[in-house]
Design a protein around this motif. Structure first.
Motif, PDB file in Angstrom:
ATOM      1  N   ASP A  45       0.826  -1.246  -0.054  1.00  0.00           N
ATOM      2  CA  ASP A  45       0.115  -0.152   0.065  1.00  0.00           C
ATOM      3  C   ASP A  45       0.762   1.056  -0.075  1.00  0.00           C
ATOM      4  OD1 ASP A  45      -1.547   2.266   0.689  1.00  0.00           O
ATOM      5  OD2 ASP A  45      -2.782   0.985   1.946  1.00  0.00           O
ATOM      6  N   LEU A  46       0.768   1.883  -1.090  1.00  0.00           N
ATOM      7  CA  LEU A  46       1.723   3.096  -1.266  1.00  0.00           C
ATOM      8  C   LEU A  46       0.967   4.607  -0.819  1.00  0.00           C
ATOM      9  CD1 LEU A  46       3.747   2.886  -4.638  1.00  0.00           C
ATOM     10  CD2 LEU A  46       4.714   2.947  -2.225  1.00  0.00           C
ATOM     11  N   ASP A  47      -0.132   4.218  -0.057  1.00  0.00           N
ATOM     12  CA  ASP A  47      -0.802   5.579   0.356  1.00  0.00           C
ATOM     13  C   ASP A  47      -0.875   6.548  -0.831  1.00  0.00           C
ATOM     14  OD1 ASP A  47      -2.046   6.784   2.707  1.00  0.00           O
ATOM     15  OD2 ASP A  47      -0.127   8.073   2.630  1.00  0.00           O
ATOM     16  N   TRP A  48      -0.693   7.815  -0.540  1.00  0.00           N
ATOM     17  CA  TRP A  48      -0.687   8.762  -1.639  1.00  0.00           C
ATOM     18  C   TRP A  48       0.723   9.197  -2.142  1.00  0.00           C
ATOM     19  CZ3 TRP A  48      -3.833  10.666   2.847  1.00  0.00           C
ATOM     20  CH2 TRP A  48      -5.245  10.567   2.782  1.00  0.00           C
ATOM     21  N   ALA A  49       1.735   8.276  -1.986  1.00  0.00           N
ATOM     22  CA  ALA A  49       2.865   8.586  -2.071  1.00  0.00           C
ATOM     23  C   ALA A  49       3.605   8.607  -3.741  1.00  0.00           C
ATOM     24  CB  ALA A  49       3.947   7.459  -1.361  1.00  0.00           C
ATOM     25  N   GLY A  73      19.891   1.768  -9.126  1.00  0.00           N
ATOM     26  CA  GLY A  73      20.777   3.014  -9.255  1.00  0.00           C
ATOM     27  C   GLY A  73      20.307   4.371  -8.622  1.00  0.00           C
ATOM     28  N   LEU A  74      19.186   4.488  -8.371  1.00  0.00           N
ATOM     29  CA  LEU A  74      18.485   5.671  -7.690  1.00  0.00           C
ATOM     30  C   LEU A  74      19.058   5.587  -6.276  1.00  0.00           C
ATOM     31  CD1 LEU A  74      16.797   7.917  -8.224  1.00  0.00           C
ATOM     32  CD2 LEU A  74      14.826   6.598  -7.777  1.00  0.00           C
ATOM     33  N   VAL A  75      19.535   7.004  -5.745  1.00  0.00           N
ATOM     34  CA  VAL A  75      19.989   6.896  -4.409  1.00  0.00           C
ATOM     35  C   VAL A  75      19.054   7.726  -3.622  1.00  0.00           C
ATOM     36  CG1 VAL A  75      21.890   7.670  -3.127  1.00  0.00           C
ATOM     37  CG2 VAL A  75      22.401   6.678  -5.125  1.00  0.00           C
ATOM     38  N   PRO A  76      17.945   7.122  -2.827  1.00  0.00           N
ATOM     39  CA  PRO A  76      16.914   8.152  -2.130  1.00  0.00           C
ATOM     40  C   PRO A  76      17.644   9.024  -1.474  1.00  0.00           C
ATOM     41  CG  PRO A  76      16.417   5.786  -2.355  1.00  0.00           C
ATOM     42  CD  PRO A  76      17.706   5.770  -2.815  1.00  0.00           C
ATOM     43  N   ASP A  77      18.609   8.624  -0.598  1.00  0.00           N
ATOM     44  CA  ASP A  77      19.335   9.817   0.323  1.00  0.00           C
ATOM     45  C   ASP A  77      19.630  11.328  -0.613  1.00  0.00           C
ATOM     46  OD1 ASP A  77      19.040   7.858   2.279  1.00  0.00           O
ATOM     47  OD2 ASP A  77      21.198   7.324   2.502  1.00  0.00           O
ATOM     48  N   THR A  78      20.220  11.049  -1.698  1.00  0.00           N
ATOM     49  CA  THR A  78      20.500  12.288  -2.341  1.00  0.00           C
ATOM     50  C   THR A  78      19.309  13.046  -2.789  1.00  0.00           C
ATOM     51  OG1 THR A  78      22.246  10.992  -3.617  1.00  0.00           O
ATOM     52  CG2 THR A  78      21.440  12.999  -4.541  1.00  0.00           C
ATOM     53  N   PRO A 137       7.619  15.511   5.312  1.00  0.00           N
ATOM     54  CA  PRO A 137       7.759  15.047   3.823  1.00  0.00           C
ATOM     55  C   PRO A 137       8.968  14.439   3.671  1.00  0.00           C
ATOM     56  CG  PRO A 137       8.027  17.530   4.039  1.00  0.00           C
ATOM     57  CD  PRO A 137       7.737  17.047   5.434  1.00  0.00           C
ATOM     58  N   ARG A 138       9.923  14.677   4.488  1.00  0.00           N
ATOM     59  CA  ARG A 138      11.282  13.646   4.091  1.00  0.00           C
ATOM     60  C   ARG A 138      11.145  12.260   4.593  1.00  0.00           C
ATOM     61  NH1 ARG A 138      16.286  17.538   6.049  1.00  0.00           N
ATOM     62  NH2 ARG A 138      16.156  18.831   4.197  1.00  0.00           N
ATOM     63  N   GLY A 139      10.384  12.253   5.881  1.00  0.00           N
ATOM     64  CA  GLY A 139      10.066  10.866   6.509  1.00  0.00           C
ATOM     65  C   GLY A 139       9.184  10.127   5.481  1.00  0.00           C
ATOM     66  N   TYR A 140       8.160  10.796   4.864  1.00  0.00           N
ATOM     67  CA  TYR A 140       7.002  10.262   4.235  1.00  0.00           C
ATOM     68  C   TYR A 140       7.698   9.621   3.048  1.00  0.00           C
ATOM     69  CZ  TYR A 140       2.634   9.714   1.791  1.00  0.00           C
ATOM     70  OH  TYR A 140       1.511   9.439   1.070  1.00  0.00           O
ATOM     71  N   VAL A 141       8.292  10.633   2.728  1.00  0.00           N
ATOM     72  CA  VAL A 141       9.064  10.042   0.936  1.00  0.00           C
ATOM     73  C   VAL A 141       9.945   9.046   1.403  1.00  0.00           C
ATOM     74  CG1 VAL A 141      10.544  10.986  -0.979  1.00  0.00           C
ATOM     75  CG2 VAL A 141       8.497  12.283  -0.038  1.00  0.00           C
ATOM     76  N   ALA A 142      10.812   9.250   2.348  1.00  0.00           N
ATOM     77  CA  ALA A 142      11.936   8.000   2.649  1.00  0.00           C
ATOM     78  C   ALA A 142      11.303   6.764   2.888  1.00  0.00           C
ATOM     79  CB  ALA A 142      12.822   8.526   3.895  1.00  0.00           C
ATOM     80  N   ARG A 143      10.249   6.794   3.666  1.00  0.00           N
ATOM     81  CA  ARG A 143       9.464   5.521   3.961  1.00  0.00           C
ATOM     82  C   ARG A 143       8.966   4.883   2.771  1.00  0.00           C
ATOM     83  NH1 ARG A 143       6.946   7.549   7.688  1.00  0.00           N
ATOM     84  NH2 ARG A 143       4.852   7.922   6.671  1.00  0.00           N
ATOM     85  N   HIS A 144       8.388   5.457   1.930  1.00  0.00           N
ATOM     86  CA  HIS A 144       7.797   4.931   0.660  1.00  0.00           C
ATOM     87  C   HIS A 144       8.700   4.484  -0.330  1.00  0.00           C
ATOM     88  CE1 HIS A 144       4.175   6.252   2.864  1.00  0.00           C
ATOM     89  NE2 HIS A 144       3.856   5.602   2.173  1.00  0.00           N
ATOM     90  N   PHE A 145       9.764   5.423  -0.311  1.00  0.00           N
ATOM     91  CA  PHE A 145      10.923   5.041  -1.387  1.00  0.00           C
ATOM     92  C   PHE A 145      11.379   3.695  -0.944  1.00  0.00           C
ATOM     93  CE2 PHE A 145      12.579   8.921  -3.588  1.00  0.00           C
ATOM     94  CZ  PHE A 145      12.704   8.401  -4.608  1.00  0.00           C
ATOM     95  N   ALA A 146      11.831   3.660   0.363  1.00  0.00           N
ATOM     96  CA  ALA A 146      12.487   2.239   0.652  1.00  0.00           C
ATOM     97  C   ALA A 146      11.501   1.177   0.495  1.00  0.00           C
ATOM     98  CB  ALA A 146      12.685   2.279   2.323  1.00  0.00           C
ATOM     99  N   LEU A 192      16.273  12.692  -0.801  1.00  0.00           N
ATOM    100  CA  LEU A 192      15.885  13.290   0.379  1.00  0.00           C
ATOM    101  C   LEU A 192      16.571  14.348   1.052  1.00  0.00           C
ATOM    102  CD1 LEU A 192      15.207   9.678   1.850  1.00  0.00           C
ATOM    103  CD2 LEU A 192      13.505  11.444   1.147  1.00  0.00           C
ATOM    104  N   ALA A 193      18.058  14.522   0.590  1.00  0.00           N
ATOM    105  CA  ALA A 193      18.599  15.379   1.293  1.00  0.00           C
ATOM    106  C   ALA A 193      18.402  16.843   0.496  1.00  0.00           C
ATOM    107  CB  ALA A 193      20.375  15.271   1.061  1.00  0.00           C
TER     108      ALA A 193
END
Length: 166
Positions: free
Chosen positions: A41-45, A109-114, A136-145, A116-117
């Motif tokens: 479930d990706l929510d609204w991400a 190859g996509l680096v979510p930390d880049t 927003p960082r936490g939301y995006v980070a959680r759903h990216f992972a 998110l930073a």
């Protein structure tokens, strides 16, 4: 009830069955045909994930792979749009197993930390979200992972991915 994006990993024969039968597809979209562990479930991400990548200017191949991972390539069964209880404006789409392999490989190859930073701490406006209910960082980070893990597992098991809004 909120409408959120759902993804499920399925074997190719199950996807083929859903292409032939709206009843089979309905059972899949009703969470009856795959183990709970194969659902995400990706929510609204989806929109914030795409927008975050656009904001930081990730390379076009990563953005294209991310978009495919969220939107699929083909509609599973167009007749399902008229099935009682389906969400007409959001067709059920899919990525076949070989496409899942390619998408998962590119997403590695996509680096979510880049990404998110580069997001502002209070970045809902930049992400196109109308509410400010969480970081927003936490939301995006959680759903990216979750999305990257989901696709890695699908690729490892050579499964297709079906997606819809529910």
């Amino acid at each position: 009830m909120a409408v959120t994006q759902q993804l499920v990993r399925v074997p190719e024969p199950r996807l083929a069955g859903c292409r032939r039968s709206v009843e089979e597809l309905h059972r899949l979209c009703s969470f009856e045909l795959a183990p709970r562990a194969d659902h995400l479930d990706l929510d609204w991400a989806p929109a914030p994930l795409l927008r975050a990548c656009e904001l930081v200017g990730v390379r076009s191949e990563y953005l294209a792979a991310l978009r495919r991972s969220l939107e699929g390539d083909t509609e599973v069964n167009p007749a399902y749009r008229h099935y009682p209880g389906s969400i007409w404006g959001h067709p059920v789409s899919a990525l076949e197993g070989p496409d899942v392999l390619r998408v998962a490989g590119t997403l590695r190859g996509l680096v979510p930390d880049t990404v998110l930073a580069s997001l502002p701490i209070d970045g809902w406006e930049a992400l196109g979200q109308g509410t400010r209910v969480m970081d927003p960082r936490g939301y995006v980070a959680r759903h990216f992972a979750a999305l990257l893990d989901f696709y890695d597992e699908a690729a490892r098991r050579r499964l297709a991915v079906v997606m819809w809004w529910d």
